[in-house]
Design an enzyme around this catalytic site. Structure first.
Site, mmCIF file in Angstrom:
data_model
loop_
_atom_site.group_PDB
_atom_site.id
_atom_site.type_symbol
_atom_site.label_atom_id
_atom_site.label_comp_id
_atom_site.label_asym_id
_atom_site.label_seq_id
_atom_site.Cartn_x
_atom_site.Cartn_y
_atom_site.Cartn_z
ATOM 1 N N HIS A 122 20.359 32.744 61.787
ATOM 2 C CA HIS A 122 21.808 32.702 61.587
ATOM 3 C C HIS A 122 22.377 33.940 62.260
ATOM 4 O O HIS A 122 22.510 35.012 61.647
ATOM 5 C CB HIS A 122 22.132 32.683 60.099
ATOM 6 C CG HIS A 122 23.593 32.556 59.803
ATOM 7 N ND1 HIS A 122 24.193 33.150 58.725
ATOM 8 C CD2 HIS A 122 24.590 31.915 60.460
ATOM 9 C CE1 HIS A 122 25.478 32.885 58.712
ATOM 10 N NE2 HIS A 122 25.748 32.143 59.759
ATOM 11 N N LYS A 173 25.989 22.514 58.970
ATOM 12 C CA LYS A 173 25.027 23.309 58.220
ATOM 13 C C LYS A 173 23.832 22.460 57.772
ATOM 14 O O LYS A 173 22.737 22.984 57.567
ATOM 15 C CB LYS A 173 25.702 23.954 57.009
ATOM 16 C CG LYS A 173 26.666 25.079 57.391
ATOM 17 C CD LYS A 173 25.978 26.179 58.195
ATOM 18 C CE LYS A 173 26.918 27.327 58.494
ATOM 19 N NZ LYS A 173 26.288 28.359 59.384
ATOM 20 N N ARG A 179 39.710 27.684 59.806
ATOM 21 C CA ARG A 179 38.712 27.593 60.878
ATOM 22 C C ARG A 179 39.279 26.904 62.119
ATOM 23 O O ARG A 179 40.224 26.113 62.041
ATOM 24 C CB ARG A 179 37.506 26.788 60.400
ATOM 25 C CG ARG A 179 36.716 27.424 59.261
ATOM 26 C CD ARG A 179 35.682 28.375 59.761
ATOM 27 N NE ARG A 179 34.893 28.980 58.696
ATOM 28 C CZ ARG A 179 33.791 29.678 58.905
ATOM 29 N NH1 ARG A 179 33.353 29.857 60.144
ATOM 30 N NH2 ARG A 179 33.132 30.217 57.894
ATOM 31 N N ARG A 190 31.943 25.468 51.946
ATOM 32 C CA ARG A 190 30.728 24.774 51.549
ATOM 33 C C ARG A 190 30.606 24.705 50.019
ATOM 34 O O ARG A 190 31.204 25.503 49.298
ATOM 35 C CB ARG A 190 29.486 25.481 52.112
ATOM 36 C CG ARG A 190 29.361 25.430 53.613
ATOM 37 C CD ARG A 190 28.122 26.183 54.085
ATOM 38 N NE ARG A 190 28.189 27.598 53.756
ATOM 39 C CZ ARG A 190 27.557 28.169 52.747
ATOM 40 N NH1 ARG A 190 26.803 27.438 51.943
ATOM 41 N NH2 ARG A 190 27.663 29.468 52.519
ATOM 42 N N SER A 239 29.506 37.050 56.621
ATOM 43 C CA SER A 239 30.937 36.902 56.872
ATOM 44 C C SER A 239 31.663 38.231 56.691
ATOM 45 O O SER A 239 31.449 38.949 55.712
ATOM 46 C CB SER A 239 31.515 35.860 55.917
ATOM 47 O OG SER A 239 32.899 35.715 56.108
ATOM 48 N N LYS A 284 30.320 39.667 63.274
ATOM 49 C CA LYS A 284 29.336 38.946 64.083
ATOM 50 C C LYS A 284 29.975 38.212 65.246
ATOM 51 O O LYS A 284 29.533 38.330 66.399
ATOM 52 C CB LYS A 284 28.573 37.967 63.183
ATOM 53 C CG LYS A 284 27.535 37.091 63.886
ATOM 54 C CD LYS A 284 26.624 36.411 62.868
ATOM 55 C CE LYS A 284 27.369 35.503 61.921
ATOM 56 N NZ LYS A 284 27.777 34.223 62.509
ATOM 57 N N THR A 285 31.014 37.439 64.976
ATOM 58 C CA THR A 285 31.675 36.676 66.040
ATOM 59 C C THR A 285 32.495 37.593 66.943
ATOM 60 O O THR A 285 32.447 37.483 68.169
ATOM 61 C CB THR A 285 32.574 35.585 65.433
ATOM 62 O OG1 THR A 285 31.764 34.669 64.689
ATOM 63 C CG2 THR A 285 33.312 34.823 66.520
ATOM 64 N N ASP A 337 26.734 31.465 66.314
ATOM 65 C CA ASP A 337 26.356 31.260 64.911
ATOM 66 C C ASP A 337 24.883 30.965 64.652
ATOM 67 O O ASP A 337 24.321 31.493 63.705
ATOM 68 C CB ASP A 337 27.198 30.126 64.320
ATOM 69 C CG ASP A 337 27.216 30.144 62.801
ATOM 70 O OD1 ASP A 337 27.196 31.240 62.217
ATOM 71 O OD2 ASP A 337 27.253 29.069 62.197
#
Length: 535
Positions: free
Chosen positions: A220, A201, A325, A61, A240, A244-245, A259
């Site tokens: 988030h 986003k 990704r 981003r 990050s 989390k994932t 997410d």
């Protein structure tokens, strides 16, 4: 391929200002988008069938190039300390110039939903220059039934043109790259970047703005549940690198989403219909569900290096970026929820990777502490991997997602605190960082320890154990947990030097307190009392 002129009435291209477009293809599915992306040379095919795209100079981003139109609607409601402002006049010029640029292009349009709860669902129309961007956002958002497309009227329109170059002097931006959001006209303009994540986003930022007014908390976070009926739901907040994932992708639980979610009067709901997983260091052994998506038709991989002969991906190669990704539909994950919805959460887990090595492996939070740590959004990153570089770097990203939070963080924090108290949610701070010393001295928290503590927190057994008050942070840490050595639960006992531990803990406490100064005017005495070094 459908000519825009014959579809203006049904799809709104003319009303949007796209009346003279060369060509627009509406709601193409994966096979024709594959054909178009390959024909145009936008992508290559990897072994197993995924598309692989390179995003050029922008491999992530561009937060400094994101702007919100400052007008009567947004002047008093946007957190301007965190958001770039654009005048309505500059946006008008940008809008006109992007439409003129679009007339030379063949565009793709997708009509999609943001939000699995029909009562809070956002209808989004996305125009893209690239065919692979069209497939990307089709993967990531929720795909309507074909019968629903006939009467689709967009609430939000996004135009994404990577080949457009902004003029800072004319358009009131910073560079040739621009992401501009006009909440009054419900338009998003993206130019000068091929990074597809900007599109999703933008949808998240829009929902973050409109939902709090409806008493819905946008978050988030990832989410999973005990069953596909949505019982025993858990939320996982984290920046990050905190897990989390990985931790939410538990084969024994139903994945709601990885997410972005909302929490409203009926429970929680996914904003998306897909996942956008990091691919760096991805392996079949560690993350089998995500790895399997890298071998499927329909997935899109970004900036992943391929073997030139076999086209097999090398997920350890970060020569293009560490932010590689994979974008894929949620139903590519076998245990994913079919509805994207669940009841009110029973557990909230805030993840932090404490590279200073002083936070307990897990701590129980009361509502005021939960709000404090939510507003703080702490994790720590290592300074680098070079020999001799061992000093961690503290990172604070409020609400665990500051770049996407257009309102003041206290609005989200107060709503979270109310929902926690209303529904009696157990809240935890789970440290996936270092033990026995800071980065370069200690070791990363064993994954078996993290998973065991998480399992005990989610099944309710950990809440029944005895707790001790952490002297530095005032957090309640368990004195024991099934199958875990008690010394591992008290960080000071894992350090060789107790004096160095005390010095490092004092330093981190000071960082927390310095970061929180900006929030002090907006919180009450209970939240102020949740600061480290107070209790």
């Amino acid at each position: 391929m459908h000519q825009a002129g014959s579809f203006d009435a049904a799809f709104g291209a003319e009303s949007f200002g796209l009346e003279s477009l060369k060509n627009v293809s509406y709601n193409l599915e994966a096979p024709p988008l594959y054909e178009e992306a390959l024909r145009r040379g936008e992508v290559v095919i990897a072994r197993g069938g995924p598309l692989v795209a390179e995003t050029g100079a922008h491999t992530g981003r561009s937060p400094n190039d994101k702007f919100i139109v400052r007008d009567a609607l947004t002047d008093a409601s946007i957190w301007w300390d965190n958001s770039g402002a654009m005048t309505p006049e500059s946006f008008d010029k940008l809008y006109a110039d992007m439409l003129a640029h679009a007339k030379k292009l063949n565009l793709f349009a997708q009509d999609l939903y943001g939000g699995a709860d029909p009562s809070h669902r956002l209808k989004v129309r996305v125009f893209t220059e690239y065919a692979w961007h069209s497939l990307f956002i089709r993967n990531l958002l929720i795909r309507p039934q074909r019968s629903e497309l006939e009467s689709f009227v967009a609430d939000l329109t996004i135009v994404d043109l990577p080949s457009f170059r902004a003029d800072p002097a004319r358009h009131g931006c910073r560079s040739e790259t621009v992401i501009a959001i006009d909440f009054s006209r419900k338009l998003v303009l993206i130019g000068g970047t091929s990074y597809a994540g900007e599109i999703k986003k933008a949808v998240f930022t829009y929902l973050n703005y409109v939902l709090p007014a409806k008493r819905v908390l946008p978050m988030h976070c990832s989410a999973n549940a005990d069953t596909d009926k949505g019982g025993g739901a858990a939320l996982f907040f984290g920046l990050s690198g905190t897990g989390k994932t990985t931790l939410s992708a538990d084969a024994s639980r139903c994945l709601i989403g990885d997410d972005e979610h909302g929490w409203g009067e009926e429970g929680i709901f996914n904003f998306e219909g897909g996942c956008y997983a990091k691919a760096i260091k991805l392996s079949r052994e560690a993350e089998p569900e995500i790895f399997a998506t890298s071998e499927r038709f329909g997935s899109i991989m970004e900036n992943v290096v391929l073997d030139p002969v076999t086209r097999a991906p090398d997920f350890d190669d970060d020569s293009k970026t560490e932010n590689t990704r994979i974008a894929y539909p949620l139903d590519f994950i076998a245990n994913a929820s079919a509805t994207g919805r669940a009841g009110h959460p029973t557990s909230i887990v805030m993840l932090t990777c404490d590279a200073f090595g002083v936070l307990p492996p897990i701590s129980k939070l009361d509502p005021a502490q939960a709000m404090y740590h939510f507003l703080s959004g702490y994790t720590a990153k290592v300074a680098g991997t070079e020999k001799g570089v061992s000093e961690p770097q503290a990172t604070f990203s409020t609400c665990f997602g500051a770049p996407f939070m257009p309102r003041h963080p206290s609005e989200y924090g107060n709503l979270l605190r109310e929902l926690i108290a209303l529904h009696g949610v157990d809240c935890w701070l789970l440290n996936t960082g270092w033990s026995g010393g800071k980065y370069g001295v200690g070791r990363r928290m064993p994954i078996r320890l993290t998973r065991a503590l998480l399992r005990a927190a989610l099944n309710g057994s950990l809440a029944k154990t005895k707790f001790r008050a952490d002297p530095s942070f005032g957090l309640l840490a368990p004195q024991s947990a099934p199958g875990i050595e008690s010394d591992l639960l008290d960080p000071i006992k894992t350090w060789a030097s107790k004096e160095e531990f005390a010095e490092t803990a004092k330093k981190l406490v000071g960082m927390f307190r310095k970061n929180f100064v900006k929030f002090e005017p907006f919180v009450d005495r209970a939240v102020m009392g949740a600061q480290p070094g107070v209790r």
